[in-house]
Design a protein around this motif. Structure first.
Motif, short mmCIF file in Angstrom:
data_model
loop_
_atom_site.label_atom_id
_atom_site.label_comp_id
_atom_site.label_asym_id
_atom_site.label_seq_id
_atom_site.Cartn_x
_atom_site.Cartn_y
_atom_site.Cartn_z
N SER A 1 0.83 -1.20 0.00
CA SER A 1 0.00 0.00 0.00
C SER A 1 0.86 1.25 0.00
CB SER A 1 -0.90 0.01 1.24
OG SER A 1 -1.60 1.23 1.34
N ALA A 2 0.41 2.26 -0.73
CA ALA A 2 1.10 3.55 -0.73
C ALA A 2 1.04 4.19 0.66
CB ALA A 2 0.48 4.48 -1.77
N ALA A 3 0.10 3.78 1.48
CA ALA A 3 0.00 4.31 2.84
C ALA A 3 1.24 3.96 3.68
CB ALA A 3 -1.25 3.76 3.53
N PHE A 4 2.01 2.97 3.24
CA PHE A 4 3.19 2.55 3.98
C PHE A 4 4.47 3.28 3.57
CE2 PHE A 4 0.89 -1.76 4.12
CZ PHE A 4 0.24 -1.42 5.30
N VAL A 5 4.40 4.11 2.55
CA VAL A 5 5.58 4.83 2.08
C VAL A 5 6.14 5.69 3.22
CG1 VAL A 5 6.44 6.62 0.50
CG2 VAL A 5 4.89 4.84 -0.35
N GLY A 6 7.42 5.54 3.50
CA GLY A 6 8.08 6.32 4.54
C GLY A 6 7.82 5.83 5.96
N GLN A 7 7.07 4.75 6.13
CA GLN A 7 6.75 4.23 7.45
C GLN A 7 7.68 3.06 7.81
OE1 GLN A 7 4.58 5.81 9.31
NE2 GLN A 7 3.92 7.14 7.64
N LEU A 8 8.12 3.03 9.04
CA LEU A 8 8.91 1.91 9.52
C LEU A 8 8.02 0.68 9.65
CD1 LEU A 8 10.99 3.74 12.27
CD2 LEU A 8 11.77 2.98 10.02
N PRO A 9 8.62 -0.53 9.64
CA PRO A 9 7.81 -1.75 9.74
C PRO A 9 6.87 -1.78 10.94
CG PRO A 9 10.02 -2.31 9.05
CD PRO A 9 10.03 -0.83 9.38
N LEU A 10 7.30 -1.31 12.10
CA LEU A 10 6.44 -1.30 13.28
C LEU A 10 5.20 -0.44 13.05
CD1 LEU A 10 5.90 -2.16 16.19
CD2 LEU A 10 7.27 -0.20 16.92
N LYS A 11 5.36 0.71 12.44
CA LYS A 11 4.22 1.60 12.14
C LYS A 11 3.29 0.93 11.13
CE LYS A 11 1.82 5.42 11.72
NZ LYS A 11 0.92 5.92 12.70
N ARG A 12 3.84 0.24 10.14
CA ARG A 12 3.02 -0.46 9.15
C ARG A 12 2.16 -1.52 9.83
NH1 ARG A 12 7.46 -1.40 4.29
NH2 ARG A 12 7.90 0.82 3.98
N HIS A 13 2.75 -2.27 10.74
CA HIS A 13 2.01 -3.30 11.47
C HIS A 13 0.91 -2.66 12.32
CE1 HIS A 13 4.70 -7.05 11.14
NE2 HIS A 13 4.93 -6.26 10.12
N ARG A 14 1.22 -1.55 12.95
CA ARG A 14 0.21 -0.86 13.76
C ARG A 14 -0.95 -0.38 12.90
NH1 ARG A 14 4.30 2.53 17.71
NH2 ARG A 14 4.69 0.80 19.15
N MET A 15 -0.66 0.04 11.68
CA MET A 15 -1.71 0.48 10.76
C MET A 15 -2.62 -0.70 10.39
SD MET A 15 0.67 3.00 8.43
CE MET A 15 -0.59 3.53 7.26
N VAL A 16 -2.03 -1.86 10.18
CA VAL A 16 -2.83 -3.06 9.88
C VAL A 16 -3.68 -3.43 11.09
CG1 VAL A 16 -2.70 -5.54 9.39
CG2 VAL A 16 -1.27 -3.94 8.10
N TYR A 17 -3.09 -3.45 12.27
CA TYR A 17 -3.85 -3.77 13.48
C TYR A 17 -5.00 -2.77 13.70
CZ TYR A 17 -0.53 -7.32 15.04
OH TYR A 17 0.24 -8.45 15.14
N ALA A 18 -4.75 -1.49 13.44
CA ALA A 18 -5.80 -0.48 13.60
C ALA A 18 -6.96 -0.75 12.64
CB ALA A 18 -5.23 0.91 13.36
N ALA A 19 -6.65 -1.16 11.42
CA ALA A 19 -7.69 -1.46 10.44
C ALA A 19 -8.51 -2.68 10.85
CB ALA A 19 -7.07 -1.69 9.06
N LEU A 20 -7.90 -3.57 11.61
CA LEU A 20 -8.57 -4.80 12.04
C LEU A 20 -9.11 -4.70 13.47
CD1 LEU A 20 -6.13 -7.42 10.52
CD2 LEU A 20 -8.24 -6.51 9.54
N ASP A 21 -9.21 -3.49 13.98
CA ASP A 21 -9.67 -3.26 15.35
C ASP A 21 -10.93 -4.06 15.63
OD1 ASP A 21 -9.63 -1.99 17.90
OD2 ASP A 21 -11.24 -0.68 17.20
N GLY A 22 -10.93 -4.75 16.73
CA GLY A 22 -12.08 -5.56 17.13
C GLY A 22 -11.93 -7.02 16.73
N LEU A 23 -11.37 -7.28 15.57
CA LEU A 23 -11.21 -8.67 15.13
C LEU A 23 -10.14 -9.39 15.94
CD1 LEU A 23 -11.41 -8.54 11.23
CD2 LEU A 23 -13.18 -9.16 12.85
N MET A 24 -9.18 -8.66 16.44
CA MET A 24 -8.11 -9.29 17.21
C MET A 24 -8.67 -9.91 18.49
SD MET A 24 -5.62 -8.96 15.18
CE MET A 24 -4.40 -9.74 16.20
#
Length: 85
Positions: A46-69
């Protein structure tokens, strides 16, 4: 709707990926604790990950899946990449 479809829909809406693979890997964990909750692998570009460190990318995925975890996902492996220029 299956859990794979739900994951795919949420990630698509939140991160507009150019590539997205969601695999149910529950078969690898049959008989383990927390059986009944899923084990999934997500590969997302995703272009949303441009310039983001791997930890931030993972946090973005977890945020999108909020509740499912808490409701259906026991384990999630993530391969989150920015598109190649």
């Amino acid at each position: 709707m299956s859990m794979v479809d739900d994951i795919r829909q949420r990630l698509s809406a939140a991160l507009a990926p150019t590539e997205l693979d969601v695999l149910d890997e529950g078969y690898k964990h049959a008989g383990h604790a927390n059986e009944g909750k899923g084990h999934f692998h997500v590969r997302i570009v995703s272009a949303a990950f441009v310039g983001q460190l791997p930890l931030k990318r993972h946090r973005m995925v977890y945020a999108a899946l909020d509740g499912l975890m808490d409701q259906g996902i026991h384990a999630l492996s993530i391969d989150a990449q920015a598109p190649n220029p």
